[in-house]
Design an enzyme around this catalytic site. Structure first.
Site, short mmCIF file in Angstrom:
data_model
loop_
_atom_site.label_atom_id
_atom_site.label_comp_id
_atom_site.label_asym_id
_atom_site.label_seq_id
_atom_site.Cartn_x
_atom_site.Cartn_y
_atom_site.Cartn_z
N LYS A 1 -17.40 5.07 56.03
CA LYS A 1 -17.17 6.23 55.14
C LYS A 1 -15.70 6.27 54.80
CE LYS A 1 -19.60 9.64 53.46
NZ LYS A 1 -21.04 9.71 53.19
N ASP B 1 -19.81 10.14 47.11
CA ASP B 1 -20.16 11.24 48.01
C ASP B 1 -19.62 12.49 47.29
OD1 ASP B 1 -21.22 11.63 50.95
OD2 ASP B 1 -19.51 12.97 50.80
#
Ligand code: GLU
Length: 449
Positions: A128, A168
């Site tokens: 991430k 995201d």
């Protein structure tokens, strides 16, 4: 307190070492909740220090992002990429641009991503990244210069077989396009290193819809298996007006649900007879920020308020939290249950806090953890990687059918694992163990690395 002293010691160490990283500590604790009896059954976990290794990212990259705003002023943001686990595939996971971004949030998201990606059945490790850049109020040119500045550093750490970022919160098709353009320029390669790309340069159909649609496919399996029913006529609350919420609202309605409440960061609207979904989707597409005001102009009599979490006071059958982490606490969980809610499926990452999750599991509210129910987004990212490698593109119907099959498999896997370990209603248990097993076996096979 766990039965396993191995887990107790580990959690104590995590809290002592990373106490200030509260989101990360919650993600680890939520995972450990499912591991208690399992670590005793599988002594190799402790013998091989599997969990000690799993909770430390393989690599964290932190970097400076200097860029010039429209006024000619130099701005500096911090960029991150947390490369958590490459046990079962290249690091894979989104980039988040939001002023709240810090290492704790990215570590929690990266940790979750390991198990989520494993559950999809596709060969993707966990990662991430993101930045504390706030896209709100920035011009298109500023967003482009920022994305290029970020990629000037990130490009050396990623690649189609190394690490494949995606979107995201705050990162959609526009940002991916700018990052892709700069990556291509710097490396002089045209590869599938980012997913969520535009359809004209390697993107996959259904990627935009995937998380919201996938959530509804997963929730449908829960309804069928546990309650022998479906979405038809069910009253549903959806929080958020981003990509996940939009397509969850759309698909739930298509499956016959009545959308009785929706929220954004400024508040909520609710109508127990059902909101005007076409109008909601239309406003979201045009003007997300003014969403509540625009809706209220046309329907001045709906229930409304400026506290987003008051959405959960609306009586419903099903709640789909799709905004961001920590939107449902213990009090919200109790209110939902008291007002008749029998099922909560997470569309966002960790929207329910640990106390809320424990409450649902102990009080017969069906609960789906995001790492299972929101895996549709990254699953279609995995399909985008496959299409890029094959130099082919599949039709909407083909990708949608694959997405549906993947979500059904994830449900089956979580459900059967939960059943095998003694609690068929605890999908968090099923998701954590099923997601972990594949990573664990890969780690054992690959030795100490
Ligand atoms: N950000 C999404 C998630 O939380 C998608 C990641 C991806 O497509 O790589 O799973």
């Amino acid at each position: 307190m766990y039965k396993s002293s191995y887990l107790n010691n580990l959690l104590e160490n995590v809290k002592a070492k990373y106490g200030e990283q509260k989101e990360f500590v919650q993600a680890v604790e939520e995972f450990f909740d499912s591991m208690d009896f399992f670590v005793n059954k599988e002594p190799k976990i402790e013998e091989n220090a599997i969990l000690e290794r799993l909770i430390v990212p393989e690599r964290i990259i932190t970097f400076r992002i200097p860029w010039v705003d429209d006024a000619g002023k130099i701005q500096v943001n911090t960029g991150y990429r947390v490369q958590f686990s490459s046990a079962i595939g290249p690091y894979k996971g989104g980039m988040r641009f939001d002023k709240s971004v810090n290492l704790s949030i990215l570590k929690f998201l990266g940790f979750e991503q390991i198990f989520k990606n494993s559950l999809t059945g596709l060969p993707m490790g966990g990662g991430k990244g993101g930045s504390d850049f706030d896209p709100k109020g920035k011009s298109d040119a500023e967003v482009m210069r920022f994305c290029q500045a970020l990629m000037n550093e990130l490009y050396r750490h990623i690649g189609p077989d190394t690490d494949v970022p995606a979107g995201d919160l705050g990162v959609g098709a526009r940002e991916i396009g700018y990052m892709f353009g700069q990556y291509k320029k710097l490396t002089n390669t045209f590869t599938g290193t980012l997913t969520g790309k535009g359809l004209t340069f390697g993107g996959s159909l259904v990627r935009t819809e995937a998380t919201g649609y996938g959530l509804c496919y997963f929730a449908s399996e829960m309804l069928k298996t546990y309650k022998n029913t479906d979405f038809k006529g069910k009253k549903v609350l959806v929080s958020g007006t981003g990509n996940v919420a939009t397509y969850a609202i759309k698909k739930a309605r298509e499956l016959g649900a009545i959308i009785v409440g929706v929220s954004n960061t400024r508040g909520y609207i609710a109508d127990t007879n059902g909101l005007d979904v076409d109008l909601i989707l239309d406003i979201i597409a045009r003007n997300r920020r003014e969403f509540l005001d625009e809706y209220l102009k046309i329907y001045p009599n709906v229930k409304t308020g400026n506290v987003s979490r008051d959405l959960w006071k609306t009586p419903c059958d099903i709640a789909l939290p799709c905004a961001t982490q920590a939107e449902i606490n213990l009090e919200n969980a109790k209110t939902l249950k008291d007002n008749g809610c029998f099922m909560v499926a997470e569309g966002a990452n960790m929207p329910c806090d640990l106390e809320a999750i424990r409450f649902f599991n102990e009080n017969d509210v069906l609960f789906a953890p995001g790492k299972a129910s929101n895996a549709g987004g990254v699953a279609v990212s995995g399909l985008e990687m496959s299409q890029n490698s094959l130099r082919m593109s599949w039709s909407f119907e083909e990708v949608d059918a694959k997405l549906k099959g993947i979500m059904q498999n994830i449900f089956k896997n979580c459900y059967e694992t939960a059943k095998k370990y003694g609690n068929e209603k605890n999908l968090a248990l099923g998701a954590n163990i099923a997601g972990f097993l594949k990573v664990y076996e890969a780690m054992l096979a690959q030795g100490v690395c």
